[in-house]
Design a protein around this motif. Structure first.
Motif, PDB file in Angstrom:
ATOM      1  N   PHE A  93      -6.711  14.411  -2.948  1.00  0.00           N
ATOM      2  CA  PHE A  93      -5.261  14.553  -3.083  1.00  0.00           C
ATOM      3  C   PHE A  93      -4.737  13.440  -3.987  1.00  0.00           C
ATOM      4  CE2 PHE A  93      -6.754  15.909   1.055  1.00  0.00           C
ATOM      5  CZ  PHE A  93      -6.212  17.176   1.206  1.00  0.00           C
ATOM      6  N   GLU A  94      -3.897  13.809  -4.950  1.00  0.00           N
ATOM      7  CA  GLU A  94      -3.347  12.855  -5.910  1.00  0.00           C
ATOM      8  C   GLU A  94      -1.888  12.538  -5.577  1.00  0.00           C
ATOM      9  OE1 GLU A  94      -5.094  11.386  -8.280  1.00  0.00           O
ATOM     10  OE2 GLU A  94      -6.904  12.492  -7.689  1.00  0.00           O
ATOM     11  N   ALA A  95      -1.517  11.273  -5.704  1.00  0.00           N
ATOM     12  CA  ALA A  95      -0.154  10.847  -5.388  1.00  0.00           C
ATOM     13  C   ALA A  95       0.850  11.515  -6.319  1.00  0.00           C
ATOM     14  CB  ALA A  95      -0.042   9.339  -5.503  1.00  0.00           C
ATOM     15  N   ARG A  96       1.999  11.866  -5.754  1.00  0.00           N
ATOM     16  CA  ARG A  96       3.089  12.454  -6.539  1.00  0.00           C
ATOM     17  C   ARG A  96       4.029  11.353  -7.033  1.00  0.00           C
ATOM     18  NH1 ARG A  96       6.425  16.392  -3.195  1.00  0.00           N
ATOM     19  NH2 ARG A  96       7.549  16.425  -5.175  1.00  0.00           N
ATOM     20  N   GLU A  97       4.323  11.369  -8.317  1.00  0.00           N
ATOM     21  CA  GLU A  97       5.219  10.361  -8.880  1.00  0.00           C
ATOM     22  C   GLU A  97       6.670  10.600  -8.495  1.00  0.00           C
ATOM     23  OE1 GLU A  97       4.627  10.155 -13.052  1.00  0.00           O
ATOM     24  OE2 GLU A  97       2.550   9.410 -12.914  1.00  0.00           O
ATOM     25  N   ASP A  98       7.003  11.861  -8.166  1.00  0.00           N
ATOM     26  CA  ASP A  98       8.398  12.198  -7.892  1.00  0.00           C
ATOM     27  C   ASP A  98       8.665  12.359  -6.399  1.00  0.00           C
ATOM     28  OD1 ASP A  98       6.840  14.456  -7.628  1.00  0.00           O
ATOM     29  OD2 ASP A  98       8.294  15.828  -8.523  1.00  0.00           O
ATOM     30  N   TYR A  99       7.800  11.796  -5.549  1.00  0.00           N
ATOM     31  CA  TYR A  99       7.980  11.954  -4.118  1.00  0.00           C
ATOM     32  C   TYR A  99       9.218  11.196  -3.653  1.00  0.00           C
ATOM     33  CZ  TYR A  99       6.924  12.012   0.882  1.00  0.00           C
ATOM     34  OH  TYR A  99       6.982  12.199   2.239  1.00  0.00           O
ATOM     35  N   TRP A 100       9.979  11.775  -2.733  1.00  0.00           N
ATOM     36  CA  TRP A 100      11.280  11.236  -2.329  1.00  0.00           C
ATOM     37  C   TRP A 100      11.175   9.932  -1.550  1.00  0.00           C
ATOM     38  CZ3 TRP A 100      12.428  10.645   2.892  1.00  0.00           C
ATOM     39  CH2 TRP A 100      11.577  11.294   3.790  1.00  0.00           C
ATOM     40  N   ASN A 101      10.037   9.687  -0.888  1.00  0.00           N
ATOM     41  CA  ASN A 101       9.896   8.487  -0.059  1.00  0.00           C
ATOM     42  C   ASN A 101       8.747   7.654  -0.596  1.00  0.00           C
ATOM     43  OD1 ASN A 101       9.965   6.570   1.935  1.00  0.00           O
ATOM     44  ND2 ASN A 101       9.482   7.956   3.627  1.00  0.00           N
ATOM     45  N   VAL A 127       3.855   5.832  -0.139  1.00  0.00           N
ATOM     46  CA  VAL A 127       2.759   6.206  -1.044  1.00  0.00           C
ATOM     47  C   VAL A 127       2.068   4.937  -1.511  1.00  0.00           C
ATOM     48  CG1 VAL A 127       2.088   7.521  -3.086  1.00  0.00           C
ATOM     49  CG2 VAL A 127       4.098   8.211  -1.770  1.00  0.00           C
ATOM     50  N   ASP A 128       1.058   4.512  -0.764  1.00  0.00           N
ATOM     51  CA  ASP A 128       0.370   3.252  -1.040  1.00  0.00           C
ATOM     52  C   ASP A 128      -0.922   3.412  -1.819  1.00  0.00           C
ATOM     53  OD1 ASP A 128       2.217   1.559   0.248  1.00  0.00           O
ATOM     54  OD2 ASP A 128       1.360   2.024   2.204  1.00  0.00           O
ATOM     55  N   GLN A 176      -4.910  -3.890  -5.782  1.00  0.00           N
ATOM     56  CA  GLN A 176      -4.607  -2.895  -4.766  1.00  0.00           C
ATOM     57  C   GLN A 176      -5.690  -1.818  -4.744  1.00  0.00           C
ATOM     58  OE1 GLN A 176      -0.570  -1.330  -4.429  1.00  0.00           O
ATOM     59  NE2 GLN A 176      -1.420   0.738  -4.508  1.00  0.00           N
ATOM     60  N   THR A 177      -6.108  -1.475  -3.527  1.00  0.00           N
ATOM     61  CA  THR A 177      -7.030  -0.355  -3.392  1.00  0.00           C
ATOM     62  C   THR A 177      -6.296   0.919  -3.790  1.00  0.00           C
ATOM     63  OG1 THR A 177      -8.180  -1.452  -1.584  1.00  0.00           O
ATOM     64  CG2 THR A 177      -8.472   0.923  -1.781  1.00  0.00           C
ATOM     65  N   THR A 178      -6.825   1.655  -4.742  1.00  0.00           N
ATOM     66  CA  THR A 178      -6.109   2.822  -5.239  1.00  0.00           C
ATOM     67  C   THR A 178      -6.548   4.124  -4.592  1.00  0.00           C
ATOM     68  OG1 THR A 178      -7.681   3.042  -7.073  1.00  0.00           O
ATOM     69  CG2 THR A 178      -5.683   1.739  -7.469  1.00  0.00           C
ATOM     70  N   THR A 179      -7.714   4.107  -3.924  1.00  0.00           N
ATOM     71  CA  THR A 179      -8.206   5.317  -3.275  1.00  0.00           C
ATOM     72  C   THR A 179      -8.402   5.056  -1.787  1.00  0.00           C
ATOM     73  OG1 THR A 179      -9.329   6.068  -5.279  1.00  0.00           O
ATOM     74  CG2 THR A 179     -10.027   7.045  -3.201  1.00  0.00           C
ATOM     75  N   LEU A 180      -7.774   5.889  -0.978  1.00  0.00           N
ATOM     76  CA  LEU A 180      -7.974   5.843   0.467  1.00  0.00           C
ATOM     77  C   LEU A 180      -9.083   6.831   0.800  1.00  0.00           C
ATOM     78  CD1 LEU A 180      -7.206   5.012   3.354  1.00  0.00           C
ATOM     79  CD2 LEU A 180      -5.433   6.795   3.299  1.00  0.00           C
ATOM     80  N   ASN A 231      -0.034   5.724   8.373  1.00  0.00           N
ATOM     81  CA  ASN A 231      -0.282   4.439   9.014  1.00  0.00           C
ATOM     82  C   ASN A 231      -1.261   3.553   8.242  1.00  0.00           C
ATOM     83  OD1 ASN A 231       1.192   5.825  10.899  1.00  0.00           O
ATOM     84  ND2 ASN A 231      -0.178   5.457  12.614  1.00  0.00           N
ATOM     85  N   PHE A 232      -1.770   4.058   7.116  1.00  0.00           N
ATOM     86  CA  PHE A 232      -2.735   3.292   6.329  1.00  0.00           C
ATOM     87  C   PHE A 232      -2.036   2.556   5.186  1.00  0.00           C
ATOM     88  CE2 PHE A 232      -5.289   6.588   8.291  1.00  0.00           C
ATOM     89  CZ  PHE A 232      -6.455   5.922   8.633  1.00  0.00           C
TER      90      PHE A 232
END
Length: 510
Positions: free
Chosen positions: A207-215, A219-220, A33-37, A505-506
């Protein structure tokens, strides 16, 4: 009041042409998986304070990384639940009740509550920012029964639901609202958290992904990196070198993508032309005469401009509404045929038989040959143009603060009331001199008070007809705006009436 405020129109406007460029390599099958957009945009964020943000696509990807909106606009333009799970108007459309989620936290650990939503709406209303007109009718907002907030309006706002999907609906933590540095230190409940250490202001934003995000389903990527590319000539180089994997391209530079892996999608809808900011002669006296503004329309050979400036990527028009909008009137696409002799006659009737001089501001990266085409065609009827160049942010500020009477630009597609509220209404952000007439004000009120879709469409068509006949604008064409992605790294679904896709949309390439 129509329930969708035109945003649910057919996605046909999104051409998504997926133009096959010569030399394009087929998408490879990824094993990881691509980890950085890695995205590219033309300018840096003017502010991370939603009350001071513009609504342009260049701003939304920054905002969507760190903030959630109360409602969400799907790729086809349909409005869906987000932080608000339900919404309902009263009988006369002057009171809107939003039911909110109760499981959302901000990146700083604060809980999202109705009280926070109230504070954010009040903050936006009081901010006096470039999009303040979105909540012009908001009289008050309060916590309601259960987990709700109630918005009370002085008059119906046909696009309020749509506005709550964008900057007017963005939610900042209470700590963020109280922080005097909010413009540079965002604090939201969005899927990513701003990484100040990994960012360089004006250049790269991380911007770093949040582990506790509600949706978690949206978060791809582990990281989103947005690189500022102000120079159009640098865009293709950044793409070819792998600095960015998705970026808005320009028609002028498409050839530079031919030897890359680019997949090009196009969205037709944005209109290009002269934005007439001054219809009363406050800044440029000749523009106060409708005959002069009509002369601008007759002076431009739209077919030549379309081919010369954007290589035919678009459709000639003399109206600002697109075919997918209920306010569109087919006959208005050719209201002004190319007729330089008629333009000269109108200038003479208005008292300018020898023409006149006018200064227009332009973005500093505007191609010189493009400006030469505009200047030449106007010079042939006696309108002599001097260009004043400005950097992009100064250029945008000048247009929205009454510093210019007329200049060429490309404006994003909007639906019905949104177009009126952005460009035409007396308090519209892109009507900085507050031009208005009694007749037009009455027509706008018909749109506001329409009780069903058919009545609202008819009312918008009347507004459209008025502004075309009175030459409030001088559109040349609807441009098919290209957007480049690396199909080996990312996939994207284009967004209705947006040349730059929403961040949601990505997804990683499969």
């Amino acid at each position: 009041m129509p329930t969708r405020a035109y945003v649910g129109a057919a996605i046909a406007v999104v051409a998504a042409a997926a133009i096959a460029l010569s030399g394009c390599a087929p998408a490879a099958q990824q094993t990881e998986q691509t980890t950085t957009l890695k995205l590219g945009l033309a300018n840096a964020p003017q502010s991370f304070d939603p009350a001071q943000m513009g609504d342009a696509g260049n701003m939304l990807q920054y905002a969507q990384a760190v903030y959630d909106s109360l409602l969400h606009k799907a790729p086809d333009g349909t409005i869906e639940p987000w932080l608000a799970t339900d919404w309902k108007y009263n009988d006369d459309n002057t009171e809107l009740t939003l039911t909110l989620r109760d499981d959302v936290t901000f990146a700083n650990g604060e809980k999202f509550t109705p009280e926070v939503a109230v504070a954010n709406l009040e903050h936006f209303k009081a901010g006096g920012g470039p999009q303040g007109s979105m909540l012009a009718e908001l009289e008050s907002v309060a916590v309601g029964e259960g987990n709700t907030v109630v918005l009370k309006l002085s008059a119906p706002n046909p696009s309020l639901i749509s506005y709550l999907t964008t900057v007017a609906g963005l939610q900042v933590s209470m700590e963020g609202l109280e922080n005097p540095d909010l413009a540079t230190v965002p604090s939201g409940s969005g899927p990513y958290k701003y990484d100040a250490d990994g960012s360089t202001s004006g250049s790269v934003y991380s911007f770093e992904a949040r582990e506790d995000y509600w949706n978690e389903d949206i978060v791809d990527f582990d990281t989103v990196e947005i690189r500022v590319l102000e120079d159009p000539a640098a865009v293709a180089n950044a793409f070819a070198s792998g600095q960015v994997d998705a970026v808005p391209a320009s028609v002028e530079t498409l050839a530079q993508f031919e030897n890359t892996s680019a997949k090009i999608d196009t969205v037709e809808g944005d209109w290009s032309g002269f934005m007439m900011f001054d219809r009363t002669g406050q800044l440029a006296e000749p523009l106060g005469d409708v005959r002069v503004r009509q002369a601008f329309n007759y002076a431009i050979d739209r077919d030549q401009v379309l081919e010369t400036v954007v290589r035919g990527y678009g459709t000639v028009t003399t109206q600002i509404f697109s075919p997918e909008d209920p306010g569109y009137v087919p006959e208005l696409d050719d209201a002004y045929d190319y007729d330089p002799e008629r333009a000269k006659e109108l200038l003479a009737e208005a008292g300018y038989p020898d023409g006149f001089d006018v200064t227009m501001i332009v973005y500093s990266a505007s191609p010189a040959d493009t400006l030469a085409v505009y200047a030449q065609q106007l010079a042939e009827v006696g309108i002599r143009v001097t260009w004043e160049t400005q950097d992009l942010n100064t250029f945008l500020v000048s247009m929205t603060t009454g510093k210019t009477g007329i200049n060429p630009m490309q404006f994003g597609a909007k639906g019905g009331w949104e177009m009126i509220n952005q460009l035409i209404a007396p308090n519209a952000p892109w009507n900085p001199l507050h031009d208005q007439t009694d007749e037009l004000t009455a027509l706008i009120e018909e749109v506001r008070t329409a009780t069903d879709d058919a009545a609202q469409a008819e009312a918008v068509q009347k507004v459209n007809t008025y502004v075309v006949e009175n030459a409030w604008f001088s559109p040349w064409f609807r441009v098919a705006s290209p957007y480049a992605t690396n199909p080996e790294k990312v996939s994207v679904e284009m967004q209705y009436q947006q040349t730059i896709p929403s961040l949601y949309n990505f997804s990683p390439a499969e």
